[in-house]
Motif scaffolding. Structure first.
Motif, PDB file in Angstrom:
ATOM      1  N   ASP A  82      47.303 -38.585 -26.464  1.00 52.04           N
ATOM      2  CA  ASP A  82      47.683 -39.280 -27.695  1.00 52.04           C
ATOM      3  C   ASP A  82      46.570 -39.264 -28.749  1.00 52.04           C
ATOM      4  OD1 ASP A  82      46.010 -41.039 -26.477  1.00 52.04           O
ATOM      5  OD2 ASP A  82      47.248 -42.806 -26.798  1.00 52.04           O
ATOM      6  N   ALA A  83      45.835 -38.147 -28.844  1.00 52.93           N
ATOM      7  CA  ALA A  83      44.894 -38.021 -29.953  1.00 52.93           C
ATOM      8  C   ALA A  83      45.686 -37.899 -31.247  1.00 52.93           C
ATOM      9  CB  ALA A  83      44.012 -36.795 -29.755  1.00 52.93           C
ATOM     10  N   MET A  84      45.335 -38.715 -32.239  1.00 55.34           N
ATOM     11  CA  MET A  84      45.980 -38.613 -33.545  1.00 55.34           C
ATOM     12  C   MET A  84      45.004 -39.070 -34.609  1.00 55.34           C
ATOM     13  SD  MET A  84      48.884 -41.481 -32.774  1.00 55.34           S
ATOM     14  CE  MET A  84      49.548 -40.728 -31.299  1.00 55.34           C
ATOM     15  N   ARG A  85      45.367 -38.806 -35.856  1.00 58.33           N
ATOM     16  CA  ARG A  85      44.468 -39.110 -36.962  1.00 58.33           C
ATOM     17  C   ARG A  85      44.830 -40.491 -37.483  1.00 58.33           C
ATOM     18  NH1 ARG A  85      41.221 -35.799 -40.062  1.00 58.33           N
ATOM     19  NH2 ARG A  85      41.261 -36.226 -42.300  1.00 58.33           N
ATOM     20  N   ILE A  86      44.039 -41.498 -37.115  1.00 55.54           N
ATOM     21  CA  ILE A  86      44.325 -42.887 -37.465  1.00 55.54           C
ATOM     22  C   ILE A  86      43.351 -43.332 -38.540  1.00 55.54           C
ATOM     23  CG2 ILE A  86      44.451 -45.244 -36.600  1.00 55.54           C
ATOM     24  CD1 ILE A  86      45.012 -43.899 -33.808  1.00 55.54           C
ATOM     25  N   ASN A  87      43.877 -43.773 -39.666  1.00 57.15           N
ATOM     26  CA  ASN A  87      43.048 -44.102 -40.835  1.00 57.15           C
ATOM     27  C   ASN A  87      42.067 -42.971 -41.153  1.00 57.15           C
ATOM     28  OD1 ASN A  87      44.311 -46.463 -41.334  1.00 57.15           O
ATOM     29  ND2 ASN A  87      42.639 -47.798 -40.706  1.00 57.15           N
ATOM     30  N   LYS A  89      40.747 -40.712 -39.272  1.00 59.13           N
ATOM     31  CA  LYS A  89      39.761 -40.328 -38.268  1.00 59.13           C
ATOM     32  C   LYS A  89      40.475 -39.993 -36.975  1.00 59.13           C
ATOM     33  CE  LYS A  89      35.437 -41.900 -36.706  1.00 59.13           C
ATOM     34  NZ  LYS A  89      34.884 -42.934 -35.905  1.00 59.13           N
ATOM     35  N   ASN A  90      40.028 -38.940 -36.298  1.00 62.60           N
ATOM     36  CA  ASN A  90      40.667 -38.588 -35.033  1.00 62.60           C
ATOM     37  C   ASN A  90      40.287 -39.589 -33.950  1.00 62.60           C
ATOM     38  OD1 ASN A  90      41.734 -36.383 -36.248  1.00 62.60           O
ATOM     39  ND2 ASN A  90      40.601 -34.874 -35.055  1.00 62.60           N
ATOM     40  N   ARG A  91      41.314 -40.217 -33.358  1.00 64.89           N
ATOM     41  CA  ARG A  91      41.049 -41.168 -32.276  1.00 64.89           C
ATOM     42  C   ARG A  91      42.185 -41.092 -31.274  1.00 64.89           C
ATOM     43  NH1 ARG A  91      38.589 -45.855 -35.862  1.00 64.89           N
ATOM     44  NH2 ARG A  91      39.312 -45.158 -37.871  1.00 64.89           N
ATOM     45  N   LEU A  92      41.960 -41.735 -30.112  1.00 62.18           N
ATOM     46  CA  LEU A  92      43.048 -41.911 -29.171  1.00 62.18           C
ATOM     47  C   LEU A  92      43.767 -43.203 -29.545  1.00 62.18           C
ATOM     48  CD1 LEU A  92      41.456 -41.062 -25.701  1.00 62.18           C
ATOM     49  CD2 LEU A  92      42.758 -39.580 -27.212  1.00 62.18           C
ATOM     50  N   VAL A 109      48.802 -43.216 -39.730  1.00 64.23           N
ATOM     51  CA  VAL A 109      48.816 -42.446 -38.484  1.00 64.23           C
ATOM     52  C   VAL A 109      49.381 -41.070 -38.787  1.00 64.23           C
ATOM     53  CG1 VAL A 109      49.585 -42.365 -36.093  1.00 64.23           C
ATOM     54  CG2 VAL A 109      49.215 -44.572 -37.182  1.00 64.23           C
ATOM     55  N   GLU A 110      48.579 -40.027 -38.521  1.00 60.71           N
ATOM     56  CA  GLU A 110      49.000 -38.647 -38.790  1.00 60.71           C
ATOM     57  C   GLU A 110      48.787 -37.814 -37.541  1.00 60.71           C
ATOM     58  OE1 GLU A 110      46.929 -37.046 -42.485  1.00 60.71           O
ATOM     59  OE2 GLU A 110      45.993 -38.981 -42.214  1.00 60.71           O
ATOM     60  N   PRO A 111      49.469 -36.660 -37.463  1.00 67.55           N
ATOM     61  CA  PRO A 111      49.131 -35.731 -36.379  1.00 67.55           C
ATOM     62  C   PRO A 111      47.737 -35.147 -36.609  1.00 67.55           C
ATOM     63  CG  PRO A 111      50.708 -34.738 -37.889  1.00 67.55           C
ATOM     64  CD  PRO A 111      50.577 -36.165 -38.293  1.00 67.55           C
ATOM     65  N   ILE A 112      47.082 -34.674 -35.540  1.00 68.26           N
ATOM     66  CA  ILE A 112      45.768 -34.050 -35.698  1.00 68.26           C
ATOM     67  C   ILE A 112      45.907 -32.758 -36.498  1.00 68.26           C
ATOM     68  CG2 ILE A 112      44.536 -35.050 -33.746  1.00 68.26           C
ATOM     69  CD1 ILE A 112      45.494 -32.809 -32.019  1.00 68.26           C
ATOM     70  N   LYS A 113      44.854 -32.427 -37.232  1.00 67.33           N
ATOM     71  CA  LYS A 113      44.936 -31.296 -38.157  1.00 67.33           C
ATOM     72  C   LYS A 113      44.563 -29.969 -37.490  1.00 67.33           C
ATOM     73  CE  LYS A 113      42.771 -32.025 -42.045  1.00 67.33           C
ATOM     74  NZ  LYS A 113      42.690 -32.012 -43.511  1.00 67.33           N
ATOM     75  N   GLY A 114      44.967 -28.883 -38.141  1.00 64.73           N
ATOM     76  CA  GLY A 114      44.570 -27.551 -37.695  1.00 64.73           C
ATOM     77  C   GLY A 114      45.488 -26.948 -36.645  1.00 64.73           C
ATOM     78  N   LEU A 115      46.489 -27.721 -36.202  1.00 65.58           N
ATOM     79  CA  LEU A 115      47.459 -27.206 -35.241  1.00 65.58           C
ATOM     80  C   LEU A 115      48.855 -27.402 -35.841  1.00 65.58           C
ATOM     81  CD1 LEU A 115      45.770 -28.841 -32.145  1.00 65.58           C
ATOM     82  CD2 LEU A 115      45.970 -26.390 -32.494  1.00 65.58           C
ATOM     83  N   ASP A 230      31.434 -37.239 -33.786  1.00 63.42           N
ATOM     84  CA  ASP A 230      31.999 -38.491 -34.298  1.00 63.42           C
ATOM     85  C   ASP A 230      33.392 -38.740 -33.728  1.00 63.42           C
ATOM     86  OD1 ASP A 230      29.791 -38.987 -35.792  1.00 63.42           O
ATOM     87  OD2 ASP A 230      30.610 -38.218 -37.676  1.00 63.42           O
ATOM     88  N   ALA A 231      34.158 -37.667 -33.530  1.00 59.75           N
ATOM     89  CA  ALA A 231      35.559 -37.831 -33.148  1.00 59.75           C
ATOM     90  C   ALA A 231      35.745 -38.074 -31.654  1.00 59.75           C
ATOM     91  CB  ALA A 231      36.363 -36.595 -33.565  1.00 59.75           C
TER      92      ALA A 231
END
Lengths: 254, 160
Positions: A82-87, A89-92, A109-115, A230-231
């Protein structure tokens, strides 16, 4: 007898309700069966600030909108789904408490980028795992198999301890600006998992892995922006591991 | 039921029926240059490592070369107003400053060109864009280096 008990329950409910705060979840929605466009959708819910973002997503999926799609398996920071981009920043989602990310403002809450985004928060992880496979993330040895376990000193184990913690959640790789623009780059996660075997005293294919990472899209593309460090939800010093592979490439040969 | 009332009132749905459904989904947005089992093809050689090392080493040398150069040219001994043909001719009379300037030219040009090469590799997505940008970059670099080297070695202080 019954009346006091009910009073107590009602009082408990009131006490519990006072803990709840109203939080807005702003979620990046994409459903290719409805529209080609991704849009933001706001959900308001009453939630305990000590709960996690994943609990909020569950509440939305179970009570407000069943079509919300996201990955999660263990929900306790081990499986890495469940890694996602929360505020931003990539977090679980399962390790991020709502009180820690300013619930006064909408939580994005967004999907992680680059995929490639397949639906809502679900991305196509195949290129990520392809890079993982390409560094041969398994023990390679020669000679006969020992009858007992392969022994290793505590210091030898300590050498690669940090990189054994990786859960392959892709938070680091999908925070890397080089990976965003060029998916041919191995990405931090693959290098971390190569590091785990390159510096393992029991493994004998370190030179082979170094040769793989010496390539055009290997470690030399790292720009040391530290986004990966950081992530990382496991606190792995990812950039340091990449730099150690670079150093090994130079010092082990010359 | 509500649809029919809408039609009766003369107000149609704002947007038409969706173009997409379960059998005909919208195209997803692919990530640029995705990694697959076949790409990237592995190449032999240490060029990327050499380029990376060169950036570090030339950077350190350039700090000394360029700062000294700037001090001599712009700060010490009357500053920028002293620079003229005679000043340059006087400096290039010494082989030491010829080698200094030659080293600075080569290191700075290669350092900058390699930096731009990595920027192009990072940001140009299509192979053709990469090819043209890098072609332009290499042409400009080679031209500048050759011209500069030619001038340093064939400089004639008595030119009319």
């Amino acid at each position: 007898m019954a009346t006091p008990t009910m009073d107590k329950v009602a009082a408990d409910d009131a006490a519990a309700a006072s803990h709840l705060i109203t939080v807005t979840f702003r979620i990046r929605r994409f459903n290719p069966e409805v529209s080609a466009e991704a849009t933001w959708e706001d959900f308001q819910l009453e939630i305990d600030p000590k709960e996690r973002v994943l609990d909020g997503l569950h509440k939305i999926k179970w009570e407000l909108d069943g079509s919300l799609t996201f990955r999660r398996s263990c929900a306790h920071g081990i499986c890495g789904s469940d890694a996602m981009r929360i505020n931003g920043k990539n977090r679980l989602a399962c390790k991020t408490l709502i009180k820690d990310i300013n619930p006064a403002k909408p939580i994005t809450v967004e999907p992680i980028k680059g995929l490639t985004v397949l639906k809502d928060l679900v991305v196509d992880m195949e290129p990520f795992f392809q890079a993982y496979r390409d560094v041969m993330p398994f023990l390679v040895t020669t000679g006969n198999e020992p009858t007992r376990e392969r022994l290793q000193s505590a210091e030898d184990r300590e050498r690669f301890d940090d990189t054994t913690k990786c859960i392959l959640c892709a938070a680091c790789t999908s925070s890397c600006p080089v990976f965003w623009n060029d998916g041919q780059y191995f990405g931090p996660a693959a290098i971390v998992n190569a590091h785990r075997f390159i510096f393992d005293s029991r493994d004998e294919a370190g030179e082979q892995r170094l040769e793989i990472l010496n390539d055009k899209d290997g470690v030399w593309r790292c720009r040391t922006t530290f986004n990966c460090t950081d992530a990382c939800p496991r606190g792995i010093e990812v950039t340091k591991a990449i730099q150690e592979v670079k150093r090994a490439l130079i010092t082990r040969r010359y | 039921m509500s649809d029919t009332t809408l039609e009766k009132s003369g107000v149609g749905p704002v947007e038409g029926a969706s173009l997409y459904d379960a059998d005909n989904p919208a195209p997803v947005i692919e990530a640029p240059r995705k990694r697959t089992a076949k790409t990237p093809r592995s190449t032999r050689g240490n060029f990327e490592m050499a380029a990376w090392l060169f950036m570090r080493l030339s950077g350190v040398v350039l700090v000394v070369l360029v700062i000294t150069h700037l001090l001599i040219q712009l700060v010490l001994d009357g500053g920028v107003s002293k620079i003229g043909f005679a000043f340059v001719a006087g400096r290039w009379a010494s082989p030491f400053w010829q080698v200094w300037d030659l080293l600075m030219l080569w290191l700075a040009m290669l350092h900058g060109a390699n930096g731009l090469r990595t920027v192009i590799n990072d940001y140009a997505e299509r192979p053709n864009t990469r090819l043209w940008l890098k072609g332009l970059l290499y042409t400009a670099t080679v031209f500048t280096i050759l011209l500069g080297t030619l001038v340093i070695f064939t400089f004639d202080p008595n030119i009319r």
